[in-house]
Design a protein around this motif. Structure first.
Motif, PDB file in Angstrom:
ATOM      1  N   ARG A 194       0.841  -1.192   0.000  1.00 16.41           N
ATOM      2  CA  ARG A 194       0.000   0.000   0.000  1.00 16.41           C
ATOM      3  C   ARG A 194       0.878   1.243   0.000  1.00 16.41           C
ATOM      4  NH1 ARG A 194      -4.222  -2.755   3.415  1.00 16.41           N
ATOM      5  NH2 ARG A 194      -5.019  -4.144   1.795  1.00 16.41           N
ATOM      6  N   LYS A 195       0.388   2.303  -0.595  1.00 16.29           N
ATOM      7  CA  LYS A 195       1.139   3.570  -0.709  1.00 16.29           C
ATOM      8  C   LYS A 195       1.596   4.085   0.647  1.00 16.29           C
ATOM      9  CE  LYS A 195       1.311   5.257  -5.003  1.00 16.29           C
ATOM     10  NZ  LYS A 195       0.324   4.506  -5.801  1.00 16.29           N
ATOM     11  N   SER A 196       0.785   3.845   1.667  1.00 16.18           N
ATOM     12  CA  SER A 196       1.087   4.410   2.988  1.00 16.18           C
ATOM     13  C   SER A 196       2.163   3.615   3.734  1.00 16.18           C
ATOM     14  CB  SER A 196      -0.182   4.436   3.827  1.00 16.18           C
ATOM     15  OG  SER A 196      -0.755   3.142   3.842  1.00 16.18           O
ATOM     16  N   ILE A 197       2.523   2.443   3.215  1.00 18.89           N
ATOM     17  CA  ILE A 197       3.510   1.589   3.885  1.00 18.89           C
ATOM     18  C   ILE A 197       4.896   1.890   3.329  1.00 18.89           C
ATOM     19  CG2 ILE A 197       4.166  -0.799   4.379  1.00 18.89           C
ATOM     20  CD1 ILE A 197       1.484  -0.568   5.439  1.00 18.89           C
ATOM     21  N   LEU A 198       5.854   2.104   4.205  1.00 18.45           N
ATOM     22  CA  LEU A 198       7.228   2.381   3.777  1.00 18.45           C
ATOM     23  C   LEU A 198       7.820   1.205   3.005  1.00 18.45           C
ATOM     24  CD1 LEU A 198       9.059   4.132   6.722  1.00 18.45           C
ATOM     25  CD2 LEU A 198       8.589   5.038   4.452  1.00 18.45           C
ATOM     26  N   ASP A 199       8.666   1.519   2.035  1.00 16.56           N
ATOM     27  CA  ASP A 199       9.330   0.485   1.246  1.00 16.56           C
ATOM     28  C   ASP A 199      10.836   0.674   1.381  1.00 16.56           C
ATOM     29  OD1 ASP A 199      10.318  -1.200  -0.662  1.00 16.56           O
ATOM     30  OD2 ASP A 199       9.615  -0.016  -2.360  1.00 16.56           O
ATOM     31  N   PRO A 200      11.451   0.045   2.395  1.00 14.85           N
ATOM     32  CA  PRO A 200      12.873   0.288   2.667  1.00 14.85           C
ATOM     33  C   PRO A 200      13.792  -0.119   1.523  1.00 14.85           C
ATOM     34  CG  PRO A 200      11.934  -1.309   4.230  1.00 14.85           C
ATOM     35  CD  PRO A 200      10.833  -0.896   3.332  1.00 14.85           C
ATOM     36  N   GLN A 201      13.413  -1.190   0.815  1.00 14.10           N
ATOM     37  CA  GLN A 201      14.243  -1.647  -0.305  1.00 14.10           C
ATOM     38  C   GLN A 201      14.257  -0.583  -1.419  1.00 14.10           C
ATOM     39  OE1 GLN A 201      12.824  -5.387  -1.897  1.00 14.10           O
ATOM     40  NE2 GLN A 201      14.802  -5.839  -2.833  1.00 14.10           N
ATOM     41  N   GLY A 202      13.088  -0.031  -1.683  1.00 18.27           N
ATOM     42  CA  GLY A 202      12.973   1.035  -2.685  1.00 18.27           C
ATOM     43  C   GLY A 202      13.741   2.269  -2.262  1.00 18.27           C
ATOM     44  N   LYS A 203      13.645   2.604  -0.977  1.00 13.24           N
ATOM     45  CA  LYS A 203      14.352   3.765  -0.422  1.00 13.24           C
ATOM     46  C   LYS A 203      15.858   3.599  -0.617  1.00 13.24           C
ATOM     47  CE  LYS A 203      12.812   7.475   1.320  1.00 13.24           C
ATOM     48  NZ  LYS A 203      11.934   8.173   0.351  1.00 13.24           N
ATOM     49  N   ALA A 204      16.354   2.392  -0.354  1.00  9.44           N
ATOM     50  CA  ALA A 204      17.787   2.125  -0.508  1.00  9.44           C
ATOM     51  C   ALA A 204      18.214   2.279  -1.962  1.00  9.44           C
ATOM     52  CB  ALA A 204      18.108   0.723  -0.005  1.00  9.44           C
ATOM     53  N   ALA A 205      17.379   1.773  -2.881  1.00  5.02           N
ATOM     54  CA  ALA A 205      17.706   1.889  -4.308  1.00  5.02           C
ATOM     55  C   ALA A 205      17.711   3.365  -4.718  1.00  5.02           C
ATOM     56  CB  ALA A 205      16.707   1.104  -5.149  1.00  5.02           C
ATOM     57  N   GLU A 206      16.802   4.140  -4.120  1.00  2.61           N
ATOM     58  CA  GLU A 206      16.721   5.566  -4.437  1.00  2.61           C
ATOM     59  C   GLU A 206      17.989   6.289  -3.982  1.00  2.61           C
ATOM     60  OE1 GLU A 206      12.789   6.993  -3.565  1.00  2.61           O
ATOM     61  OE2 GLU A 206      13.582   9.024  -3.343  1.00  2.61           O
ATOM     62  N   GLN A 207      18.444   5.963  -2.779  1.00  2.00           N
ATOM     63  CA  GLN A 207      19.693   6.570  -2.300  1.00  2.00           C
ATOM     64  C   GLN A 207      20.861   6.143  -3.173  1.00  2.00           C
ATOM     65  OE1 GLN A 207      19.813   5.560   1.836  1.00  2.00           O
ATOM     66  NE2 GLN A 207      18.320   7.125   2.394  1.00  2.00           N
ATOM     67  N   GLY A 208      20.838   4.872  -3.591  1.00  2.00           N
ATOM     68  CA  GLY A 208      21.868   4.386  -4.508  1.00  2.00           C
ATOM     69  C   GLY A 208      21.879   5.198  -5.800  1.00  2.00           C
ATOM     70  N   ALA A 209      20.681   5.504  -6.304  1.00  2.00           N
ATOM     71  CA  ALA A 209      20.574   6.299  -7.531  1.00  2.00           C
ATOM     72  C   ALA A 209      21.233   7.660  -7.338  1.00  2.00           C
ATOM     73  CB  ALA A 209      19.105   6.475  -7.921  1.00  2.00           C
TER      74      ALA A 209
END
Lengths: 83, 83
Positions: B11-26
């Motif tokens: 759900r949109k309201s649930i944090l996605d730590p894996q996605g967050k990590a990939a974003e920081q990697g980007a």
């Protein structure tokens, strides 16, 4: 702004332990018709540019460098205009 | 035989730590246009029956009981005839 959708799939020849586990779970739950479970990744992100070629280039490099493992995985990239 | 494709999304309201990590990697790799990375699951399996309703029912139950967490995730199920 573009939205990128990426499907990262392991090559057919590479074992998928997570899928295997889900398949055994299916058997234990009594779903006897279910087979060949594969669990892969689907990734979504936004690219803040109006230039399609730049969006394409950046997402492709991002996949190659970080999202997909080129030795074990293939990926499919779909870009769509987002407003 | 049917092939089931499942897209499991938090759900949109649930944090996605894996996605967050990939974003920081980007960001670290210098991809400054990339944002809102979400990493979800895509699952594929086969159902050995010719009965569409049974295939539908079994895959749906399999999703609810094992593949998706109904508290945090939504899923989309697509069945296609396979021969």
């Amino acid at each position: 702004m573009y939205r990128a959708k990426i499907f990262v799939k392991r090559r057919k020849s590479i074992l998928d332990p997570q899928g295997k586990a889900a398949e055994q779970g299916a058997k234990l739950l009594g779903f006897n018709n279910i087979s060949k479970v594969r669990i892969d990744k689907s990734i979504e992100f936004f690219i803040n540019t109006e230039d399609y070629n730049l969006a394409q280039k950046e997402s492709d490099e991002f996949c190659k460098k970080l999202l997909a493992n080129p030795i074990m995985e293939d990926y499919e990239l779909v870009l769509e205009k987002f407003r």
